[in-house]
Design a protein around this motif. Structure first.
Motif, short mmCIF file in Angstrom:
data_model
loop_
_atom_site.label_atom_id
_atom_site.label_comp_id
_atom_site.label_asym_id
_atom_site.label_seq_id
_atom_site.Cartn_x
_atom_site.Cartn_y
_atom_site.Cartn_z
N GLU A 1 0.75 -1.63 -0.12
CA GLU A 1 0.22 0.10 -0.17
C GLU A 1 0.92 1.01 0.10
N GLY A 2 1.74 1.61 0.07
CA GLY A 2 3.26 2.21 -0.18
C GLY A 2 3.58 2.62 1.66
N ARG A 3 3.31 2.30 2.13
CA ARG A 3 3.61 2.59 3.23
C ARG A 3 4.56 2.21 3.83
N PHE A 4 5.60 2.77 4.94
CA PHE A 4 7.33 2.52 5.47
C PHE A 4 7.26 2.28 6.67
N HIS A 5 7.95 1.49 6.86
CA HIS A 5 7.71 0.16 7.42
C HIS A 5 9.91 1.35 8.05
N GLY A 6 9.34 1.62 9.31
CA GLY A 6 11.23 1.89 9.76
C GLY A 6 11.72 0.53 10.24
N ASN A 7 12.96 0.15 9.97
CA ASN A 7 13.22 -0.95 11.36
C ASN A 7 13.90 -0.78 12.56
N LEU A 8 14.78 -1.34 13.45
CA LEU A 8 15.23 -1.32 14.82
C LEU A 8 15.84 0.12 14.68
N ILE A 9 16.68 0.43 13.86
CA ILE A 9 17.35 1.19 14.05
C ILE A 9 17.17 2.15 14.00
N GLN A 10 16.10 2.44 12.89
CA GLN A 10 15.25 3.46 12.21
C GLN A 10 14.57 3.81 13.37
N ILE A 11 13.82 3.44 14.08
CA ILE A 11 13.09 3.28 15.59
C ILE A 11 13.27 4.03 16.04
N GLU A 12 15.08 3.05 16.85
CA GLU A 12 15.40 3.54 17.54
C GLU A 12 16.16 5.17 17.48
N ALA A 13 16.54 5.07 16.58
CA ALA A 13 16.55 6.50 15.58
C ALA A 13 15.89 7.89 15.89
N ALA A 14 14.64 7.82 15.72
CA ALA A 14 13.66 8.44 16.03
C ALA A 14 13.28 8.83 17.30
N ALA A 15 13.44 7.69 18.34
CA ALA A 15 13.57 7.76 19.26
C ALA A 15 14.53 8.94 19.63
N GLU A 16 15.68 8.40 19.56
CA GLU A 16 16.74 9.33 20.38
C GLU A 16 16.78 11.28 20.27
N THR A 17 16.44 10.87 18.78
CA THR A 17 15.77 12.81 18.11
C THR A 17 15.13 13.40 18.25
N LEU A 18 13.44 12.68 19.02
CA LEU A 18 12.99 13.42 19.88
C LEU A 18 13.28 13.83 20.92
N ASP A 19 14.38 12.48 21.95
CA ASP A 19 14.81 12.78 23.18
C ASP A 19 15.24 14.79 22.99
N THR A 20 16.21 14.43 21.99
CA THR A 20 16.98 15.75 21.90
C THR A 20 16.24 17.29 21.32
N LEU A 21 15.52 16.99 20.45
CA LEU A 21 14.81 18.20 20.36
C LEU A 21 13.60 18.59 21.16
N ALA A 22 13.17 17.58 21.96
CA ALA A 22 12.39 17.71 23.45
C ALA A 22 13.34 18.55 24.07
N ASP A 23 14.45 18.44 24.47
CA ASP A 23 16.13 19.09 25.53
C ASP A 23 15.74 20.07 25.07
N MET A 24 16.05 20.36 23.93
CA MET A 24 16.40 20.82 23.29
C MET A 24 16.06 22.32 22.47
N GLY A 25 14.67 21.80 22.41
CA GLY A 25 13.37 22.42 22.38
C GLY A 25 13.47 23.22 23.22
#
Length: 190
Positions: A155-179
């Protein structure tokens, strides 16, 4: 709570960025630290920069610019979902960035990059240079999705792998802190 804007940088018909953005957005919406907004440049349909005054002056003459300014000004942090066109960011994203000035300043940004083998790494470096010029605060964290088409379902939906899911969590943590830090600084300056 921080307003996190997920900005989809490609406007190309059949683009993969929408699926990648939807995947990241679903993760971000589960994070109580953020009010998540999707900013789709295809929906905004900004013409090639057509303002007569320099963006730093914020003397906008066109309704589309005023609307875009209001949208971006309410953001506290940005995630740019970008691919790579000829070793750089898509023209529509560069155009959108050039429309504004002070609205971007003093806010953190990260990228979710998707593409072929390189995962749009050169586009992310291009984006970071532009972010510095606009006085955003580019963060190292981000998500890279090389060969992203292999991670899309029928259907064209993207499914992140484990590394990408972990990177997304780290990205959100850093954005929350710096934001939060940068938002407090902006509020104290006003």
């Amino acid at each position: 709570m921080l307003t996190l804007q997920i900005i989809i940088g490609s406007v190309r018909q059949g683009r993969g960025g929408l699926a990648v953005a939807e995947w990241f957005e679903a993760i971000a919406r589960k994070d109580p630290r953020f009010n998540v907004e999707r900013v789709d440049l295809a929906e905004l349909a900004l013409p090639v920069m057509d303002e007569p005054n320099h963006p730093r002056l914020q003397r906008y003459t066109h309704a589309h610019t005023k609307r875009f300014s209001e949208i971006i000004a309410r953001g506290d942090a940005y995630v740019f979902v970008t691919t790579e066109y000829n070793y750089a960011i898509p023209g529509a994203l560069k155009n959108a960035l050039d429309y504004l000035g002070p609205e971007w300043a003093g806010k953190p940004m990260c990228a979710v990059a998707y593409g072929g083998v390189s995962g749009a790494a050169r586009a992310v470096e291009d984006l970071r240079r532009i972010a510095v010029a606009l006085r955003m605060v580019p963060l190292v964290e981000g998500v890279v999705c090389p060969l992203y088409a292999r991670q899309r379902d029928d259907e064209g939906r993207f499914h992140g792998n484990l590394i990408q899911i972990e990177a997304a969590a780290e990205t959100l943590d850093t954005l929350a802190d710096m934001g939060a830090t940068l938002k407090a600084r902006r509020l104290a300056a006003n």
